[in-house]
Write a protein that holds these residues in place. Structure first.
Motif, PDB file in Angstrom:
ATOM      1  N   ALA A  35      37.939  43.337  49.357  1.00 22.92           N
ATOM      2  CA  ALA A  35      37.660  44.185  50.514  1.00 22.92           C
ATOM      3  C   ALA A  35      38.861  45.030  50.883  1.00 22.92           C
ATOM      4  N   GLY A  36      40.032  44.680  50.395  1.00 26.48           N
ATOM      5  CA  GLY A  36      41.234  45.431  50.728  1.00 26.48           C
ATOM      6  C   GLY A  36      41.597  46.481  49.703  1.00 26.48           C
ATOM      7  N   SER A  37      40.650  46.896  48.854  1.00 22.08           N
ATOM      8  CA  SER A  37      40.931  47.914  47.852  1.00 22.08           C
ATOM      9  C   SER A  37      41.339  49.222  48.515  1.00 22.08           C
ATOM     10  N   PRO A  38      42.114  50.067  47.818  1.00 24.61           N
ATOM     11  CA  PRO A  38      42.559  51.327  48.419  1.00 24.61           C
ATOM     12  C   PRO A  38      41.387  52.208  48.805  1.00 24.61           C
ATOM     13  N   ALA A 302      31.886  38.545  50.965  1.00 19.49           N
ATOM     14  CA  ALA A 302      31.834  37.131  51.304  1.00 19.49           C
ATOM     15  C   ALA A 302      33.167  36.497  50.958  1.00 19.49           C
ATOM     16  N   ALA A 303      33.278  35.188  51.166  1.00 19.99           N
ATOM     17  CA  ALA A 303      34.537  34.500  50.903  1.00 19.99           C
ATOM     18  C   ALA A 303      34.943  34.609  49.444  1.00 19.99           C
ATOM     19  N   GLY A 304      33.975  34.709  48.528  1.00 22.05           N
ATOM     20  CA  GLY A 304      34.283  34.774  47.112  1.00 22.05           C
ATOM     21  C   GLY A 304      34.616  36.149  46.595  1.00 22.05           C
ATOM     22  N   GLY A 305      34.530  37.188  47.421  1.00 27.29           N
ATOM     23  CA  GLY A 305      34.824  38.541  46.956  1.00 27.29           C
ATOM     24  C   GLY A 305      33.779  39.529  47.423  1.00 27.29           C
ATOM     25  N   SER A 306      33.687  40.645  46.725  1.00 29.33           N
ATOM     26  CA  SER A 306      32.746  41.714  47.059  1.00 29.33           C
ATOM     27  C   SER A 306      31.912  42.043  45.837  1.00 29.33           C
ATOM     28  N   TRP A 327      36.600  47.337  40.700  1.00 26.66           N
ATOM     29  CA  TRP A 327      35.832  48.257  41.545  1.00 26.66           C
ATOM     30  C   TRP A 327      36.603  48.588  42.817  1.00 26.66           C
ATOM     31  N   LEU A 328      36.650  49.875  43.163  1.00 28.93           N
ATOM     32  CA  LEU A 328      37.220  50.306  44.435  1.00 28.93           C
ATOM     33  C   LEU A 328      36.161  50.052  45.498  1.00 28.93           C
ATOM     34  N   ALA A 329      36.171  48.839  46.004  1.00 33.51           N
ATOM     35  CA  ALA A 329      35.049  48.280  46.759  1.00 33.51           C
ATOM     36  C   ALA A 329      34.618  49.187  47.896  1.00 33.51           C
ATOM     37  N   GLY A 330      33.315  49.430  47.979  1.00 31.40           N
ATOM     38  CA  GLY A 330      32.753  50.286  49.009  1.00 31.40           C
ATOM     39  C   GLY A 330      32.657  51.736  48.600  1.00 31.40           C
TER      40      GLY A 330
END
Length: 395
Positions: A35-38, A302-306, A327-330
């Motif tokens: 979730a903290g991807s750039p 979730a706790a396991g990632g995105s 993946w650049l999440a989102g």
């Protein structure tokens, strides 16, 4: 364009939910970006994207070209590295808007572009954000030329045209209240939806007409007390993705409606996961007047990632899939043909675009049907009209 007259109604049931499993499931740790991807911004036409690349004290702006046979990245470094809080926004001509905060309150804007082996920079000017105010960039404008920012204060939000004007940054509107969000409602870059809070009242999405000096029109009014936010809008079909606590006060749900429709907003159970947050990030374009057929991409955290969910309003199921490694999440975009393309970056592939293969629909299973007379939590609220023309935003 007509604003959305909306009520709520429950939809679907728990048997249509497709949960993520444990080991080896779409949510397995280490399979996707966190979730903290750039931050990764994509132009409205999907041709370019931009982000901050690098690490630590060696950050620089990077532009991606997405509309060619293969995606490729162009670094745009300057004489000194960028700060972590620098914000970037790509334009349709390939330049990248850069917003930098100086001395805690002054925000400077410039355009970066490649000039052979070097980076060209066109300085545009600055906007002050005094006191407790903060300045944020709005999503890329649909016209691909203009770029906007909003300066958010405790009681007033000011909208600025920071690129595309004739004389540098210029104020285009002042909206009463504290605003967040930012969703474009048309293809010209005139109508902008913001989530506004007046005083201690609830959050309500409103439409702001940038050509009429910031004239405000109510957009979402599900109940008087509910927080009603607009997350995404598709101008072609009129599909709206909404987050509201109207169905169950204190607990926000993801729902959908249609701009200009008197039908109720629906809150499908398949979009509700007990152990994960679900956020839409892309809608399939080109589905003119067919909102039920629009594919929607969803980020699941979730706790396991995105990982990634895909869903259509006409469907009673949400498919869940693993995203590509890095993946650049989102971030992502749909093609008009219904292919979801997800950007990713790894050590071996610093600029990648993966086409998501969604799992096939499971065979239907006969189950007993239980009809429940669910109460409606609000009445339809006729809203005002938000007129549109082909003119550009006032400058």
């Amino acid at each position: 364009m007509t604003a959305c007259a909306i009520e709520t109604a429950a939809e679907d049931d728990d048997r249509d939910q497709v949960p993520a499993g444990p080991t080896g499931s779409p949510g397995a740790p280490g399979t996707v970006g966190s979730a903290g991807s750039p931050g990764f911004a994509i132009t409205a036409n999907g041709a370019y994207a931009a982000r901050l690349a690098g690490a630590g004290d060696a950050l620089y702006v990077e532009r991606w070209t997405l509309d060619g046979p293969e995606p490729y990245a162009v670094p745009l470094p300057l004489g000194q590295p960028e700060e972590p809080h620098t914000r970037v926004l790509p334009l349709a001509d390939g330049r990248v808007l850069v917003a930098r905060r100086v001395d805690g309150r002054r925000n400077t804007f410039s355009l970066l572009y490649p000039t052979g082996p070097a980076t060209g920079e066109l300085q545009l000017g600055a906007v002050e954000a005094p006191g407790s105010e903060r300045l944020v960039l709005l999503p890329p404008s649909p016209d691909g030329i203009c770029a906007y920012a909003m300066c958010v204060g405790p009681d007033t939000t000011t909208l600025w045209l920071v690129a595309g004007g004739a004389f540098g940054p210029e104020q285009v509107a002042e909206v009463k209240g504290r605003c967040t969000g930012g969703v474009w409602l048309d293809r010209t870059g005139r109508m902008l939806a913001l989530d506004r809070r007046l005083g201690d009242g609830p959050v309500k999405a409103v439409a702001v007409d940038l050509e009429r000096g910031g004239e405000v029109t109510p957009l979402l009014q599900i109940t008087e007390e509910s927080d009603d936010r607009l997350l995404l809008a598709d101008p072609d079909s009129g599909l709206l993705l909404i987050r509201s606590d109207a169905p169950s006060p204190g607990h926000e749900r993801l729902g959908w409606g249609v701009l200009g429709s008197l039908l109720p907003v629906r809150f499908p159970e398949c979009l509700r996961l007990d152990d994960a947050a679900v956020t839409p990030f892309a809608v399939q374009p080109g589905q003119v007047l067919m909102p039920e057929s629009c594919s929607v991409a969803l980020r699941i955290d979730a706790a396991g990632g995105s990982w990634v969910g895909t869903w259509e309003p006409a469907s009673r199921r949400m498919a869940q899939s693993a995203a590509p490694v890095g993946w650049l999440a989102g971030a992502g975009l749909w093609t008009a043909e219904g292919v979801l393309r997800l950007p990713y970056a790894t050590a071996g592939a610093p600029c990648g675009l993966a086409d998501l293969e969604t799992p096939p629909e499971p065979e239907p299973v006969a189950v007993p049907i239980v009809i429940v007379d669910e109460p409606r939590v609000c009445r339809p609220v006729p809203l005002q009209q938000a007129p549109l023309t082909d003119r550009k935003p006032a400058g």
